[in-house]
Design an enzyme around this catalytic site. Structure first.
Site, PDB file in Angstrom:
ATOM      1  CE1 TYR A  11      -3.022   3.135   0.796  1.00 28.27           C
ATOM      2  CE2 TYR A  11      -2.496   2.850   3.128  1.00 28.27           C
ATOM      3  CZ  TYR A  11      -3.107   3.564   2.115  1.00 28.27           C
ATOM      4  OH  TYR A  11      -3.793   4.713   2.407  1.00 28.27           O
ATOM      5  CG  ASP A  50      11.314 -13.557   1.481  1.00 29.86           C
ATOM      6  OD1 ASP A  50      10.117 -13.890   1.481  1.00 29.86           O
ATOM      7  OD2 ASP A  50      11.953 -13.255   2.522  1.00 29.86           O
ATOM      8  CG  ASN A  91       9.083  -9.909   7.053  1.00 30.84           C
ATOM      9  OD1 ASN A  91       9.867 -10.186   6.156  1.00 30.84           O
ATOM     10  ND2 ASN A  91       8.231  -8.909   6.972  1.00 30.84           N
ATOM     11  CB  THR A 116       4.676   1.854  13.568  1.00 32.41           C
ATOM     12  OG1 THR A 116       3.348   1.903  14.094  1.00 32.41           O
ATOM     13  CG2 THR A 116       5.496   0.975  14.503  1.00 32.41           C
ATOM     14  CE1 TYR A 140       4.078  -3.184  12.300  1.00 33.40           C
ATOM     15  CE2 TYR A 140       2.953  -1.739  13.859  1.00 33.40           C
ATOM     16  CZ  TYR A 140       3.531  -1.946  12.618  1.00 33.40           C
ATOM     17  OH  TYR A 140       3.589  -0.919  11.710  1.00 33.40           O
ATOM     18  CG  PHE A 168       0.693   8.940  14.362  1.00 36.05           C
ATOM     19  CD1 PHE A 168       2.063   9.161  14.244  1.00 36.05           C
ATOM     20  CD2 PHE A 168       0.151   8.937  15.635  1.00 36.05           C
ATOM     21  CE1 PHE A 168       2.867   9.376  15.367  1.00 36.05           C
ATOM     22  CE2 PHE A 168       0.949   9.164  16.766  1.00 36.05           C
ATOM     23  CZ  PHE A 168       2.294   9.377  16.626  1.00 36.05           C
ATOM     24  N   GLY A 283      -5.525  -3.876  23.062  1.00 32.62           N
ATOM     25  CA  GLY A 283      -4.342  -3.068  22.769  1.00 32.62           C
ATOM     26  C   GLY A 283      -4.609  -1.757  22.057  1.00 32.62           C
TER      27      GLY A 283
HETATM   28  N1  UFG Z   1     -11.773   0.083  14.287  1.00 31.25           N
HETATM   29  C1  UFG Z   1     -13.098  -0.205  14.460  1.00 31.25           C
HETATM   30  N2  UFG Z   1     -13.669  -1.134  13.651  1.00 31.25           N
HETATM   31  C2  UFG Z   1     -12.971  -1.793  12.683  1.00 31.25           C
HETATM   32  C3  UFG Z   1     -11.603  -1.480  12.501  1.00 31.25           C
HETATM   33  C4  UFG Z   1     -11.037  -0.533  13.322  1.00 31.25           C
HETATM   34  O1  UFG Z   1     -13.771   0.345  15.344  1.00 31.25           O
HETATM   35  O2  UFG Z   1     -13.556  -2.645  12.011  1.00 31.25           O
HETATM   36  C5  UFG Z   1     -11.152   1.109  15.139  1.00 31.25           C
HETATM   37  C6  UFG Z   1      -9.958   0.596  15.916  1.00 31.25           C
HETATM   38  O3  UFG Z   1     -10.370  -0.003  17.121  1.00 31.25           O
HETATM   39  C7  UFG Z   1      -9.151   1.870  16.108  1.00 31.25           C
HETATM   40  C8  UFG Z   1      -9.470   2.693  14.854  1.00 31.25           C
HETATM   41  O4  UFG Z   1     -10.649   2.124  14.309  1.00 31.25           O
HETATM   42  O5  UFG Z   1      -9.625   2.560  17.214  1.00 31.25           O
HETATM   43  C9  UFG Z   1      -8.378   2.623  13.815  1.00 31.25           C
HETATM   44  O6  UFG Z   1      -8.049   1.264  13.605  1.00 31.25           O
HETATM   45  P1  UFG Z   1      -7.097   0.772  12.422  1.00 31.25           P
HETATM   46  O7  UFG Z   1      -7.032  -0.715  12.523  1.00 31.25           O
HETATM   47  O8  UFG Z   1      -7.543   1.379  11.144  1.00 31.25           O
HETATM   48  O9  UFG Z   1      -5.691   1.419  12.767  1.00 31.25           O
HETATM   49  P2  UFG Z   1      -4.824   1.319  14.107  1.00 31.25           P
HETATM   50  O10 UFG Z   1      -4.875   2.665  14.750  1.00 31.25           O
HETATM   51  O11 UFG Z   1      -5.185   0.172  14.940  1.00 31.25           O
HETATM   52  O12 UFG Z   1      -3.410   0.931  13.483  1.00 31.25           O
HETATM   53  C10 UFG Z   1      -2.516   1.839  12.947  1.00 31.25           C
HETATM   54  C11 UFG Z   1      -1.644   1.128  11.928  1.00 31.25           C
HETATM   55  C12 UFG Z   1      -0.853   0.046  12.582  1.00 31.25           C
HETATM   56  C13 UFG Z   1      -0.064   0.627  13.730  1.00 31.25           C
HETATM   57  C14 UFG Z   1      -0.946   1.387  14.657  1.00 31.25           C
HETATM   58  C15 UFG Z   1      -0.113   2.114  15.659  1.00 31.25           C
HETATM   59  O13 UFG Z   1      -2.452   0.598  10.916  1.00 31.25           O
HETATM   60  O14 UFG Z   1       0.001  -0.558  11.654  1.00 31.25           O
HETATM   61  O15 UFG Z   1      -1.702   2.342  13.969  1.00 31.25           O
HETATM   62  O16 UFG Z   1      -0.721   2.077  16.890  1.00 31.25           O
HETATM   63  F1  UFG Z   1       0.520  -0.347  14.439  1.00 31.25           F
END
Ligand code: UFG
Length: 323
Positions: A11, A50, A91, A116, A140, A168, A283
């Site tokens: 991506y 790889d 990885n 990250t 991670y 972020f 988390g």
């Molecule tokens: N969420 C939902 N429903 C969903 C998916 C996500 O409510 O179906 C919420 C999550 O709980 C979170 C927010 O939407 O509160 C954002 O979630 P994402 O999964 O889109 O992104 P994250 O903040 O969890 O993750 C991002 C990056 C990770 C990185 C992280 C750092 O994608 O790679 O930030 O904390 F590790």
């Protein structure tokens, strides 16, 4: 410049390859296609390989002699990293060491690393600046923080210079709609909301409404993929000019809640989405917002697509594109 983009079919990597190529750089993508797509590489050379395979990495350096390396190839799912830490350390950490060692061998000194916000763990304060304590909560985040620490040692010992960019929430798509977010499985909020709106999924689940935030849902800092890539470009330019290693937090500086994302997606698309309330996801901190002042000041970085509606509009154009 001649730039090796590792993970250039993913991506963020594919948007970077397009930007570098469009600006006239010579780009070589190295990707094992475990989660990336060959057809997302829109310019330059492509090598399927790889990072576990040191002779192949070595051959790529011999053949192309890159001036710099950008490294996007990593596993990114927090939950999976807790269940399968071996996969993440192998990885994201060990294979990155393979790449760095080949760089050292070939005397390639400029490295841009995808780090990250997960290196910070549970925020002690927001917005999060670079000085915030690093206390990753999962393999991670730890795998990324370990690489950051190794990079400081490699600079001291081998003179390898690096810029670590702590993302972020990367979001959106190239405004051309030629590229966009394609994860398999998809776990990120914005594509999931849009797929629910377009009927590809039955609903969107909101993971927790009892957080200590104004509407009870988690707040994240969504940064447009093109702005994210432009920061890489500036970081690389500066690194090759001043040769000083740096670390930056990259975000919009503005936080949006899960509920706000859903509401803006409904406004942008003009459609309603079925929302289901679900338990908290393990988390998830309540609020993650970047202080990106340092990147703006040091690199002259000026994000262009800062409003959530534009980010979602571009993601929607990609989502609804026939492909
Ligand atoms: N969420 C939902 N429903 C969903 C998916 C996500 O409510 O179906 C919420 C999550 O709980 C979170 C927010 O939407 O509160 C954002 O979630 P994402 O999964 O889109 O992104 P994250 O903040 O969890 O993750 C991002 C990056 C990770 C990185 C992280 C750092 O994608 O790679 O930030 O904390 F590790």
């Amino acid at each position: 410049m001649k730039i090796l983009v590792v993970g250039g079919a993913g991506y963020i990597g594919s948007h970077m390859v397009k930007m570098l190529h469009d600006l006239g750089n010579q780009v070589i993508t190295f990707d094992n296609l475990s989660s990336g797509f060959r057809d997302a590489v829109l310019g330059g050379e492509f090598v399927q390989g790889d990072l576990a395979d040191i002779p192949t990495i070595d051959k790529v350096f011999q053949q192309y002699q890159p001036d710099a390396v950008m490294h996007f190839a990593s596993y990114i799912q927090v939950g999976e990293s807790v269940q399968h830490p071996d996969k993440y350390y192998l990885n994201n950490f060990t294979n990155t060491l393979n790449l760095l060692n080949v760089m050292v061998k070939h005397d390639v000194k400029s490295f841009i690393f995808s780090s990250t916000a997960a290196v910070f763990g549970e925020p002690e304060y927001v917005p999060i600046d670079e000085a915030h304590p690093k206390a990753p909560l999962n393999p991670y985040g730890r795998s990324k923080w370990m690489v950051e620490q190794v990079l400081a040692d490699y600079e001291r010992a081998y003179g390898l210079k690096s810029v670590c960019l702590r993302y972020f929430n990367a979001a959106g798509a190239d405004p051309s709609a030629l590229l966009g977010e394609r994860h398999e499985p998809e776990t990120h909020l914005i594509p999931l909301v849009l797929q629910a709106i377009s009927g590809k999924r039955p609903h969107i689940s909101v993971f927790g409404r009892d957080y200590d935030t104004p509407d009870g849902t988690c707040i994240r800092d969504y940064i447009h993929i093109v702005d994210l890539c432009s920061a890489h470009l500036l970081a690389l330019k500066q690194l090759t000019v001043d040769g000083v290693s740096k670390r930056f937090n990259l975000g919009n500086g503005a936080g949006f809640s899960v509920q706000e994302v859903i509401s803006v997606a409904e406004q942008v698309t003009g459609k309603k989405v079925k929302v289901i309330d679900a338990p908290r996801r393990d988390g998830d901190p309540a609020r993650l917002v970047a202080d990106a002042t340092l990147a703006k000041r040091t690199l002259g970085w000026a994000p262009v697509y800062t409003d959530l509606a534009t980010i979602i509009k571009h993601a929607w154009a990609w989502e609804t594109k026939v492909r």
